[in-house]
Design an enzyme around this catalytic site. Structure first.
Site, PDB file in Angstrom:
ATOM      1  N   HIS A  30       0.823  -1.208   0.000  1.00 43.33           N
ATOM      2  CA  HIS A  30       0.000   0.000   0.000  1.00 43.33           C
ATOM      3  C   HIS A  30       0.863   1.266   0.000  1.00 43.33           C
ATOM      4  O   HIS A  30       0.463   2.303   0.528  1.00 43.33           O
ATOM      5  CB  HIS A  30      -0.976  -0.004   1.180  1.00 43.33           C
ATOM      6  CG  HIS A  30      -2.082  -1.000   1.006  1.00 43.33           C
ATOM      7  ND1 HIS A  30      -3.198  -0.769   0.237  1.00 43.33           N
ATOM      8  CD2 HIS A  30      -2.215  -2.272   1.465  1.00 43.33           C
ATOM      9  CE1 HIS A  30      -3.983  -1.826   0.255  1.00 43.33           C
ATOM     10  NE2 HIS A  30      -3.403  -2.755   0.986  1.00 43.33           N
ATOM     11  N   THR A  31       2.016   1.179  -0.597  1.00 48.22           N
ATOM     12  CA  THR A  31       2.864   2.356  -0.826  1.00 48.22           C
ATOM     13  C   THR A  31       2.946   2.689  -2.307  1.00 48.22           C
ATOM     14  O   THR A  31       3.312   3.814  -2.672  1.00 48.22           O
ATOM     15  CB  THR A  31       4.289   2.107  -0.311  1.00 48.22           C
ATOM     16  OG1 THR A  31       4.796   0.904  -0.901  1.00 48.22           O
ATOM     17  CG2 THR A  31       4.320   1.974   1.198  1.00 48.22           C
ATOM     18  N   GLY A 117      -7.034 -15.155  -6.528  1.00 47.52           N
ATOM     19  CA  GLY A 117      -7.523 -14.352  -5.420  1.00 47.52           C
ATOM     20  C   GLY A 117      -6.663 -14.402  -4.177  1.00 47.52           C
ATOM     21  O   GLY A 117      -7.101 -14.016  -3.100  1.00 47.52           O
ATOM     22  N   GLY A 119      -3.623 -12.839  -3.838  1.00 46.65           N
ATOM     23  CA  GLY A 119      -2.754 -11.675  -3.679  1.00 46.65           C
ATOM     24  C   GLY A 119      -1.361 -11.881  -4.228  1.00 46.65           C
ATOM     25  O   GLY A 119      -0.427 -11.195  -3.817  1.00 46.65           O
ATOM     26  N   SER A 122      -2.146 -12.865  -9.848  1.00 44.34           N
ATOM     27  CA  SER A 122      -2.635 -13.662 -10.968  1.00 44.34           C
ATOM     28  C   SER A 122      -3.180 -12.761 -12.080  1.00 44.34           C
ATOM     29  O   SER A 122      -3.021 -13.068 -13.263  1.00 44.34           O
ATOM     30  CB  SER A 122      -3.713 -14.631 -10.496  1.00 44.34           C
ATOM     31  OG  SER A 122      -4.794 -13.944  -9.884  1.00 44.34           O
ATOM     32  N   SER A 123      -3.798 -11.633 -11.725  1.00 41.20           N
ATOM     33  CA  SER A 123      -4.354 -10.740 -12.746  1.00 41.20           C
ATOM     34  C   SER A 123      -3.246 -10.083 -13.564  1.00 41.20           C
ATOM     35  O   SER A 123      -3.330 -10.023 -14.799  1.00 41.20           O
ATOM     36  CB  SER A 123      -5.246  -9.678 -12.099  1.00 41.20           C
ATOM     37  OG  SER A 123      -4.524  -8.890 -11.178  1.00 41.20           O
ATOM     38  N   GLU A 155      -6.159  -2.509 -15.694  1.00 45.63           N
ATOM     39  CA  GLU A 155      -6.727  -2.643 -14.344  1.00 45.63           C
ATOM     40  C   GLU A 155      -7.459  -1.374 -13.926  1.00 45.63           C
ATOM     41  O   GLU A 155      -8.571  -1.433 -13.396  1.00 45.63           O
ATOM     42  CB  GLU A 155      -5.605  -2.951 -13.345  1.00 45.63           C
ATOM     43  CG  GLU A 155      -4.934  -4.295 -13.557  1.00 45.63           C
ATOM     44  CD  GLU A 155      -5.415  -5.354 -12.575  1.00 45.63           C
ATOM     45  OE1 GLU A 155      -6.433  -5.141 -11.908  1.00 45.63           O
ATOM     46  OE2 GLU A 155      -4.748  -6.393 -12.499  1.00 45.63           O
ATOM     47  N   ASP A 167       2.695  -4.513  -9.366  1.00 42.75           N
ATOM     48  CA  ASP A 167       2.472  -5.883  -9.808  1.00 42.75           C
ATOM     49  C   ASP A 167       2.945  -6.085 -11.242  1.00 42.75           C
ATOM     50  O   ASP A 167       3.675  -7.034 -11.546  1.00 42.75           O
ATOM     51  CB  ASP A 167       0.988  -6.239  -9.700  1.00 42.75           C
ATOM     52  CG  ASP A 167       0.502  -6.269  -8.269  1.00 42.75           C
ATOM     53  OD1 ASP A 167       1.338  -6.136  -7.350  1.00 42.75           O
ATOM     54  OD2 ASP A 167      -0.713  -6.417  -8.056  1.00 42.75           O
ATOM     55  N   TYR A 217      -9.856  -1.403  -0.876  1.00 47.64           N
ATOM     56  CA  TYR A 217      -8.618  -0.948  -1.515  1.00 47.64           C
ATOM     57  C   TYR A 217      -8.764   0.484  -2.047  1.00 47.64           C
ATOM     58  O   TYR A 217      -7.950   1.360  -1.749  1.00 47.64           O
ATOM     59  CB  TYR A 217      -8.267  -1.916  -2.650  1.00 47.64           C
ATOM     60  CG  TYR A 217      -6.969  -1.621  -3.362  1.00 47.64           C
ATOM     61  CD1 TYR A 217      -5.800  -2.283  -2.999  1.00 47.64           C
ATOM     62  CD2 TYR A 217      -6.906  -0.708  -4.397  1.00 47.64           C
ATOM     63  CE1 TYR A 217      -4.603  -2.036  -3.662  1.00 47.64           C
ATOM     64  CE2 TYR A 217      -5.722  -0.452  -5.056  1.00 47.64           C
ATOM     65  CZ  TYR A 217      -4.583  -1.122  -4.687  1.00 47.64           C
ATOM     66  OH  TYR A 217      -3.409  -0.855  -5.342  1.00 47.64           O
TER      67      TYR A 217
END
Length: 391
Positions: A30-31, A117, A119, A122-123, A155, A167, A217
């Site tokens: 979350h940075t 799902g 984390g 995978s996306s 995304e 990611d 998120y």
């Protein structure tokens, strides 16, 4: 008959195979969407895609991991909820066509061994595999960095998830045996050797599925943006939250009117500092210090950022009770998914056995354990393609 022939028929026409890894974020969660520092590593698990070009303007999206098969024309590539997982490759092709990249149709068969799902990206693995394969088939002049940015755009704009670029960057740029220190605002990066001695990276899946778009998120991102607007007038040079130092934070934190938002910003600012200190620890061959920063990171994500939840907190608590585990933290966006742990190789069996037992007793869920190795980034599979899962 292999899966490839089963889905593609006699396989007339050239079939090419590509692979994009999953990723684990070692520290720095979350940075990224605040322009800060992250330290991910690509894994040797991921997504394979076999692609064959068609000339009739039709696209078929098939997965060994899902029952539904999606077929559409180039004019039907817009997002549809009912298309589920296929929206990820559809979004890539749609955005490439918006840039003038024309693919005359294609059959795309996906196989992944990343828990969905969990984390572990995978996306991003699916979108990067698709983007890289279409670039290769069309010969379009797009750099790897442009594919990374495009995959993030899919995304953000096509799927409505306001993720940062970590990611896609890790999936695209990963290197075996290394983490990747990335400053998300500038995309400056360097490879960090994972000098862990006798310690191994163990990923534990809580098997509590998390859905980013349905989670908090986007709310956390909005809180960080609101908080930075409160302190920016009191900072002489900072133009994004990720550039605010700990010393600056101590001077300006009093200007935050909301205690909740103050906690959110405090996590981001101190997490950035932990990423840099963690990098120093790895580069100096000090896994003990690195493990300590992992623990501090999880505590901050739990107490200040509030993105862990019962399952992830229990996994970390039980991991740290086991001899030989020197670091444990959630990884990814949180709200379920996985933890990443640093465990001495002599205690791996005990670690898995005890954490499994205690986690089941406390939550009623059965965790899964992965000791994957780090791997390289997205690429075409040329040598040994016959060994791919669907060949």
């Amino acid at each position: 008959m292999g899966l490839l022939e089963q889905h593609f028929g006699s396989c007339s026409g050239e079939v090419r195979v590509f692979f994009a890894p999953g990723r684990v974020n070692l520290i720095g969660d979350h940075t990224d969407y605040s322009g800060g520092y992250v330290l991910p590593a690509a894994l040797d698990c991921g997504t394979w895609v076999a692609i064959r070009q068609r000339e009739d303007g039709r696209f078929r999206f098939i997965s060994t991991n899902f029952d539904d098969q999606v077929e559409c024309s180039a004019a039907e590539l817009a997002y549809r909820t009912e298309d589920g997982w296929a929206n990820y490759p559809k979004g890539v092709i749609w955005h490439l066509r918006e840039r003038g990249v024309e693919l005359s149709g294609g059959d795309l068969l996906f196989h992944g061994n990343i828990p969905n799902g969990a984390g572990l990206s995978s996306s991003a693995s699916i979108t990067m595999a698709t983007a890289f394969s279409v670039r290769s088939l069309t010969g379009v002049d797009l750099s790897l960095m442009e594919l990374i940015r495009l995959s993030q755009q899919v995304e953000n704009e096509y799927l409505g998830v306001n993720c940062g670029i970590m990611d896609q960057f890790a999936v695209g740029m990963g290197r075996s045996g290394h983490g990747l220190l990335l400053r998300c605002k500038t995309l400056d990066y360097r490879y960090v050797p994972l000098t862990l001695g006798d310690y191994r990276i163990v990923i534990v899946n809580s098997n509590k599925r998390r859905e980013l778009a349905a989670s908090k998120y986007n709310e956390r991102r909005a809180e960080c943006e609101a908080g930075f607007r409160m302190i920016q007038p009191h900072l002489s040079e900072a133009d994004h939250l990720g550039s605010v130092s700990v010393d600056q934070w101590r001077e300006v934190s009093r200007h935050i009117s909301s205690e909740t938002i103050r906690r959110r910003l405090e996590h981001v600012i101190y997490e950035n500092e932990r990423v840099l200190r963690s990098t120093e620890a790895l580069e100096s061959g000090d896994p003990i210090a690195f493990g300590r920063y992992m623990q501090e990171s999880h505590e901050s994500l739990s107490r200040l950022y509030e993105v862990t939840g019962t399952e992830l907190d229990v996994l970390v608590e039980e991991a740290l009770r086991v001899k030989g585990c020197i670091g444990a933290r959630m990884t990814g966006a949180g709200f379920g998914g996985c933890t990443v742990n640093l465990v001495h190789e002599a205690h791996l069996d005990t670690f898995c056995r005890q954490v499994n037992k205690r986690f089941r007793e406390r939550t009623g869920r059965t965790p899964a354990f992965y000791c994957w190795q780090t791997g390289d980034g997205v690429r075409e599979i040329i040598q040994g393609v016959e060994a791919c899962p669907f060949w």
